[in-house]
Design a protein around this motif. Structure first.
Motif, PDB file in Angstrom:
ATOM      1  N   LEU A  59      -3.946  -3.253  -6.847  1.00  0.00           N
ATOM      2  CA  LEU A  59      -5.368  -3.083  -6.538  1.00  0.00           C
ATOM      3  C   LEU A  59      -6.145  -4.394  -6.679  1.00  0.00           C
ATOM      4  N   SER A  60      -5.554  -5.393  -7.373  1.00  0.00           N
ATOM      5  CA  SER A  60      -6.206  -6.701  -7.505  1.00  0.00           C
ATOM      6  C   SER A  60      -5.956  -7.581  -6.282  1.00  0.00           C
ATOM      7  N   ASN A 105       1.922   6.782  -6.829  1.00  0.00           N
ATOM      8  CA  ASN A 105       0.909   7.794  -7.163  1.00  0.00           C
ATOM      9  C   ASN A 105       1.436   9.204  -6.954  1.00  0.00           C
ATOM     10  N   GLU A 113      -0.182  -0.482 -10.714  1.00  0.00           N
ATOM     11  CA  GLU A 113      -1.359  -0.083  -9.939  1.00  0.00           C
ATOM     12  C   GLU A 113      -2.450  -1.151 -10.030  1.00  0.00           C
ATOM     13  N   ALA A 114      -2.687  -1.665 -11.254  1.00  0.00           N
ATOM     14  CA  ALA A 114      -3.722  -2.683 -11.454  1.00  0.00           C
ATOM     15  C   ALA A 114      -3.419  -3.947 -10.648  1.00  0.00           C
ATOM     16  N   LEU A 165       2.360   1.632  -3.459  1.00  0.00           N
ATOM     17  CA  LEU A 165       1.398   2.215  -4.394  1.00  0.00           C
ATOM     18  C   LEU A 165       1.233   3.715  -4.146  1.00  0.00           C
ATOM     19  N   ASN A 166       1.196   4.105  -2.882  1.00  0.00           N
ATOM     20  CA  ASN A 166       1.072   5.542  -2.555  1.00  0.00           C
ATOM     21  C   ASN A 166       2.247   6.339  -3.101  1.00  0.00           C
ATOM     22  N   ARG A 223      -1.851  -6.985   0.539  1.00  0.00           N
ATOM     23  CA  ARG A 223      -1.029  -5.773   0.366  1.00  0.00           C
ATOM     24  C   ARG A 223      -0.185  -5.492   1.592  1.00  0.00           C
ATOM     25  N   GLU A 269       0.843  -1.205   0.000  1.00  0.00           N
ATOM     26  CA  GLU A 269       0.000   0.000   0.000  1.00  0.00           C
ATOM     27  C   GLU A 269       0.876   1.252   0.000  1.00  0.00           C
TER      28      GLU A 269
END
Length: 433
Positions: free
Chosen positions: A375-376, A334, A371-372, A330-331, A382, A327
């Motif tokens: 998020l899956s 982004n 990202e995909a 991913l942050n 995560r 997580e």
């Protein structure tokens, strides 16, 4: 921006560092290659002549020839002369009531740059800007400004008339009545400078008494930019220039010629087509970027824009705790995306050329794939990637529309970043420059 020139300047300086001492022969050799690089970048020949003469004079001075590190001294001389050529940094005059008149030839990018500047002033100076549509001749110019205003949530003032003085007068009243502290006037341009255009702009200037009169210049027109600036400056009191399309397929040497030949400071440069693609022009930063010294301050600015205080606190907390989950990964991705194309950030790193970072191309689709994949995953996966065995990876790959190999690659990248974060926490991270 100016990548070819930057690479050639760095090559010349690198060659000089290989010498044990500075001599007239190796100075002549280095300045010869610098001269060619500048001319190829479309820097005005008078500017090149003056620049090379000054570098030679200082490089052959007694203190330099006796220096134990001639390469470093020569690099400093070239950097200082570049800064001198570009002129002192002159910030935008942001008064309590700021009125900015945007002028320039048709096609220079006035309307888009007006929107970019309004956004910049709202974000950086906490201003409440009003855009005023004064380009009443170019088809769809007013609609274009309105679309930009809607996109940025910035109000646009317009009137169904071709009388720009009436539009200007009423916009001043409207701004005063509605609490706008910054007014940006998007004026009309022509394909070339003519008396009619100048008369209209002069009358408008007398009426609104602008805090700043900014000339928008397309960097792709090369040395003709000097003639454009001189033509406008004969009739109006230009306070600064904004060079657009510095990110395009342009030699960009005009940036090194403008201040020296016209005495007009460059205040901003356009760095991308996006509405946040504008940055203030700092001569020292530009010189350091050209010479491969990096532009850490610009990276810091981009980080500050991308990260909110809450994001920064979360990042600091995860670093302190030693926990770095998918997580968090991913942050971070982004936030990096918010900073603009990653390859542009890498080029600002010190020694980017030596490390090959100036030629890196980052496919945005790859970031979308990462990202995909993340998020899956379930929240539990995560936070604890160690439970990701073969069956889970197959499910994640199917959910993301990708392959198990790609899932494994993302996990490997995550582990590498996790290791880097651990070293950063322990103070053991050694940077490659």
């Amino acid at each position: 921006m100016l990548e070819n020139l930057s690479e050639k300047l760095q090559k010349s300086l690198s060659d000089m560092k290989g010498y044990g001492k500075i001599t007239e022969e190796n100075v002549n050799e280095a300045t010869r290659s610098i001269r060619i690089a500048l001319l190829e970048a479309d820097v005005n020949y008078k500017v090149v002549k003056s620049f090379i003469s000054s570098v030679k004079e200082k490089a052959l001075g007694e203190e330099v020839t006796k220096s134990l590190k001639p390469g470093e001294v020569f690099t400093k001389i070239v950097k200082d002369e570049l800064v001198s050529l570009l002129g002192e940094y002159e910030p935008l005059n942001v008064a309590s009531k700021t009125k900015i008149m945007m002028i320039g030839l048709q096609g220079s990018g006035k309307t888009t740059t007006s929107g970019k500047l309004a956004l910049y002033l709202r974000k950086k100076e906490a201003k409440k800007p009003l855009l005023v549509a004064c380009d009443v001749y170019r088809p769809a110019a007013i609609d274009q400004l309105k679309q930009i205003g809607k996109q940025l949530n910035i109000e646009v003032f317009s009137k169904d008339t071709k009388d720009v003085l009436e539009i200007s007068r009423e916009s001043l009243e409207y701004a005063n009545e509605n609490g706008f502290d910054t007014i940006i006037f998007d004026t009309a341009g022509r394909l070339h400078i003519n008396e009619e255009l100048m008369d209209e702009l002069s009358s408008m200037s007398e009426l609104i008494k602008p805090t700043e009169t900014l000339l928008i210049v397309d960097a792709m027109i090369g040395q003709d930019a000097i003639n454009v600036i001189d033509g406008f400056n004969e009739n109006l009191n230009i306070t600064g220039a904004i060079l657009t399309k510095m990110d395009g397929n342009t030699k960009g040497g005009v940036a090194l010629s403008v201040r020296h030949l016209t005495k007009i400071p460059i205040k901003f440069i356009g760095t991308s087509e996006k509405m946040d693609g504008i940055e203030f022009f700092d001569p020292t930063r530009m010189a350091e970027r050209l010479l491969g010294m990096g532009d850490i301050l610009s990276i810091v600015d981009k980080v500050e824009d991308a990260y909110s205080m809450e994001d920064a606190k979360k990042a600091a907390d995860s670093l302190k705790s030693g926990k770095f989950t998918l997580e968090d990964f991913l942050n971070h991705l982004n936030q990096i995306k918010k900073m603009g194309p990653l390859e542009n950030i890498l080029k600002m790193m010190p020694g980017a050329s030596k490390m090959g970072l100036n030629n890196v191309n980052v496919d945005p689709k790859k970031l979308a794939h990462v990202e995909a994949i993340i998020l899956s995953m379930t929240p539990k996966e995560r936070r604890n990637p160690s439970i990701l065995k073969a069956s889970r990876k197959k499910r994640i790959a199917k959910g993301a529309g990708l392959t198990v190999t790609e899932v494994n690659l993302v996990l490997k990248q995550y582990e590498q970043m996790k290791e880097m974060m651990k070293k950063l926490k322990n103070g053991n991270l050694k940077l490659p420059f």
